[in-house]
Write a protein that holds these residues in place. Structure first.
Motif, PDB file in Angstrom:
ATOM      1  N   LEU A  39       0.865  -1.175   0.000  1.00 30.42           N
ATOM      2  CA  LEU A  39       0.000   0.000   0.000  1.00 30.42           C
ATOM      3  C   LEU A  39       0.904   1.228   0.000  1.00 30.42           C
ATOM      4  N   VAL A  40       0.838   2.004  -1.053  1.00 30.36           N
ATOM      5  CA  VAL A  40       1.682   3.186  -1.227  1.00 30.36           C
ATOM      6  C   VAL A  40       0.799   4.361  -1.669  1.00 30.36           C
ATOM      7  N   PRO A  41       1.318   5.587  -1.610  1.00 32.92           N
ATOM      8  CA  PRO A  41       0.511   6.738  -2.019  1.00 32.92           C
ATOM      9  C   PRO A  41      -0.115   6.617  -3.406  1.00 32.92           C
ATOM     10  N   GLY A  42       0.515   5.966  -4.332  1.00 33.68           N
ATOM     11  CA  GLY A  42      -0.009   5.865  -5.686  1.00 33.68           C
ATOM     12  C   GLY A  42      -1.175   4.905  -5.869  1.00 33.68           C
ATOM     13  N   ASN A  43      -1.465   4.054  -4.867  1.00 36.21           N
ATOM     14  CA  ASN A  43      -2.567   3.101  -5.032  1.00 36.21           C
ATOM     15  C   ASN A  43      -3.577   3.134  -3.889  1.00 36.21           C
ATOM     16  N   SER A  44      -3.403   4.043  -2.942  1.00 34.43           N
ATOM     17  CA  SER A  44      -4.226   4.055  -1.735  1.00 34.43           C
ATOM     18  C   SER A  44      -5.624   4.615  -1.932  1.00 34.43           C
ATOM     19  N   GLY A  45      -5.793   5.449  -2.955  1.00 35.80           N
ATOM     20  CA  GLY A  45      -7.071   6.097  -3.166  1.00 35.80           C
ATOM     21  C   GLY A  45      -7.208   7.424  -2.456  1.00 35.80           C
ATOM     22  N   ALA A  46      -6.200   7.827  -1.695  1.00 32.04           N
ATOM     23  CA  ALA A  46      -6.250   9.116  -1.000  1.00 32.04           C
ATOM     24  C   ALA A  46      -6.225  10.241  -2.028  1.00 32.04           C
TER      25      ALA A  46
END
Length: 113
Positions: A39-46
């Motif tokens: 889980l990283v910033p590019g796939n988190s949905g944030a």
């Protein structure tokens, strides 16, 4: 045996990368193995970003996910902010997938002489 998402280059932060790791390992596995996704910033949905890769890893069979709150030391495995964790957990909880978090916060240590 649990394979961590940083044990490859590139790191397993997309469904395609995770599926490729599973494909390469398939005929070499002699014990029970589970694959974790990242889980990283590019796939988190944030911040309105897509969770398609996170969901794709769930659908591909990831048994859980891993995130770092401090820099991981791996260029393609960015550290997750609070918003990334909250957003990612909303999706992961709907699929009963655990999230392991390296909860260290980066700071400088002062050493007395």
């Amino acid at each position: 045996l649990l394979d961590m998402p940083l044990n490859s280059k590139p790191a397993a932060t997309t469904a395609a990368i995770l599926k490729e790791k599973m494909r390469v390992a398939k005929d070499k596995i002699l014990v029970d193995v589970g694959f974790w996704g990242g889980l990283v910033p590019g796939n988190s949905g944030a911040d309105g970003s897509s969770q398609a890769e996170l969901l794709g890893m769930v659908e591909a069979g990831a048994i859980g996910f891993k995130a770092f709150m401090s820099p991981s030391g791996i260029e393609d495995f960015g550290n997750a902010a609070r918003e990334d964790l909250v957003s990612g957990l909303r999706l992961l909880s709907r699929h009963s997938k655990p999230l392991m978090v390296h909860a260290e916060l980066p700071f400088e240590v002062e050493v007395d002489s």
